[in-house]
Write an enzyme that holds these catalytic residues in place. Structure first.
Site, PDB file in Angstrom:
ATOM      1  N   PRO A 119       0.840  -1.097  -0.097  1.00  0.00           N
ATOM      2  CG  PRO A 119      -0.642  -1.690   1.646  1.00  0.00           C
ATOM      3  CD  PRO A 119       0.563  -2.201   1.087  1.00  0.00           C
ATOM      4  CG  ASP A 178      54.207  -2.632 -19.833  1.00  0.00           C
ATOM      5  OD1 ASP A 178      54.609  -3.621 -20.660  1.00  0.00           O
ATOM      6  OD2 ASP A 178      53.177  -2.175 -19.940  1.00  0.00           O
ATOM      7  CE  LYS A 197      61.603   2.420 -23.213  1.00  0.00           C
ATOM      8  NZ  LYS A 197      61.593   3.716 -24.133  1.00  0.00           N
ATOM      9  N   GLY A 216      49.222   2.495 -15.361  1.00  0.00           N
ATOM     10  CA  GLY A 216      48.211   3.140 -15.158  1.00  0.00           C
ATOM     11  C   GLY A 216      46.928   2.696 -15.986  1.00  0.00           C
ATOM     12  CB  THR A 235      44.871   7.545 -15.883  1.00  0.00           C
ATOM     13  OG1 THR A 235      45.898   8.139 -16.746  1.00  0.00           O
ATOM     14  CG2 THR A 235      43.824   8.486 -15.567  1.00  0.00           C
ATOM     15  CG  MET A 285      55.405   7.997 -22.040  1.00  0.00           C
ATOM     16  SD  MET A 285      54.691   6.423 -22.861  1.00  0.00           S
ATOM     17  CE  MET A 285      52.872   7.340 -23.212  1.00  0.00           C
ATOM     18  N   GLY A 313      55.702   9.984  -9.706  1.00  0.00           N
ATOM     19  CA  GLY A 313      54.577  10.198  -8.917  1.00  0.00           C
ATOM     20  C   GLY A 313      53.848   9.326  -8.409  1.00  0.00           C
TER      21      GLY A 313
END
Length: 406
Positions: free
Chosen positions: A42, A194, A216, A248, A277, A326, A355
């Site tokens: 109700p 990586d 790398k 990221g 990111t 980069m 960072g």
């Protein structure tokens, strides 16, 4: 005797009797599972009203009748009247429909587990005796925290189809990987990584997980992308769960799209776990908001590999924030092109190295002198370059002083 089962609720007709707080919580759960929910009551809560307004559920604003259960696959009796809840549970029993009696679980034929999800695993906790919702939620949360912290080996034990999971590891601080990212690492038979920003995350990976470094380093060239694609697909076709751990976010200059395309083309199941990111997280950690009311209302993200492209130059000249990834090597050329393209030589610039890590360092300057300052401080990759008024040292402190009532 109580047994714990998993039920597939997607597209199943679910009836909820009641419109209060208990019903509201369960509505959210059933809707999230993709069930076709009907609420009979109700009076209904604002939350249920919103779901109805969005078309998520059907609501009948009236009292319940036995025939409302006809065709239902599952019933929840969640009114504030225990006698009515017991009656609904009895109607469900007569129709052989699973039913939760919110007033007294012993009078229903089902109990809803406190559940948490961890990738393709679900963990549920129920009370075997008298219902105790607070207790089972506490146990669920403790177990979930243990699993999500990467403390449990979640690898599949039975052979099955292989798969690839692209995981964004975040900007560098291992605490900034997502919960799903940590779960995926716990599921991995193979980790393809990586070099950048992943070493601490791999400490928790079991010793017998195959870790393949394709990044790398100063004395080593990166593995060509086509070979990485072939590696991901090949190991997945062996029946392995392959985690592609990327710095990221996989889709921001991470070639994640190429790797996903290779998997789809080969018929390999692939999942993408977004990452935080570095383009936004690194400036934020360094006290630089990429947008700020009254300072900058737009932001452009680019890569130093692209040089000073027309869009970046136009954004800098217009006073927008430009974040360059980069870009350390390309910085002199970018500065020359930006000033030649109309960018104010006094535009603030900040360079943030490493960072979000303990090695973070920020170099401030303006467009006219940032190359010299970077040389003097021996700036090295990895670094994020932020161009625009938001890069002014002490911007946030000055903003607070200027507007004391935020």
């Amino acid at each position: 005797m109580t047994a714990l089962f998993g039920l597939d609720l997607k597209d199943k007709p679910i009836l909820i009797v009641g419109g209060g707080s208990v019903a509201s919580r369960r509505v959210r759960r059933f809707v999230a599972e993709g069930a076709r929910v009907t609420v009979v009551a109700p009076h209904i809560s604002d939350d249920i009203e919103r779901h109805a307004g969005h078309g998520d559920i059907v609501v009948h604003r009236r009292g319940v009748a036995p025939q409302d259960l006809d065709g239902a696959w599952f019933v929840l009796a969640a009114t504030d009247d225990p006698v009515l809840n017991d009656a609904v549970a009895q109607w469900a029993h007569e129709r052989q429909i699973w039913c939760i009696d919110a007033s007294d679980a012993s009078k229903g034929t089902a109990r809803q587990a406190a559940m948490s999800k961890h990738g393709d695993l679900g963990v549920g906790v129920i009370s075997l005796g008298a219902p105790d919702p607070g207790r089972i939620r506490a146990v669920r949360d403790a177990v979930a925290a243990h699993l999500d912290g990467g403390e449990v080996d979640l690898r599949r034990r039975r052979p099955g189809s292989g798969r690839v999971i692209l995981v964004g590891s975040g900007p560098g601080d291992p605490g900034l990987i997502t919960v799903r990212g940590r779960q995926a690492l716990s599921e991995a038979d193979v980790v393809v990584t990586d070099r950048l920003g992943t070493a601490e995350l791999l400490v928790t990976v079991p010793y017998d997980v195959d870790v393949v470094n394709v990044g790398k380093s100063p004395d080593r060239h990166p593995v060509p992308q086509r070979e990485i694609n072939s590696l991901l697909v090949g190991r997945a076709l062996e029946g392995k769960t392959v985690v592609r751990l990327k710095g990221g976010d996989p889709y921001l200059f991470g070639r994640g799209g190429e790797e996903v395309h290779a998997c789809i083309k080969a018929g390999v199941d692939v999942e993408v776990v977004p990452g935080i990111t570095s383009a936004f997280a690194v400036p934020a950690r360094a006290g630089i908001p990429v947008t700020q009311r009254g300072v900058s209302t737009s932001v452009l993200v680019t890569t130093g590999h692209a040089g000073a492209d027309p869009a970046s130059i136009a954004a800098m000249a217009a006073g927008a924030t430009v974040v360059i990834l980069m870009g350390v090597t390309a910085l002199p050329g970018i500065v020359d092109a930006a000033i030649a393209g109309g960018c104010d030589p006094e535009t603030p610039v900040a360079i943030v190295e490493n960072g979000t890590t303990v090695h973070e360092r920020v170099t401030h300057g303006v467009m006219a002198d940032i190359v010299r300052r970077a040389d003097e401080t021996d700036v090295k990759p990895p670094a994020i370059i932020v161009v625009g008024q938001v890069s002014q040292p002490g911007l946030l402190a000055s903003a607070v002083a200027a507007t004391p009532e935020l």
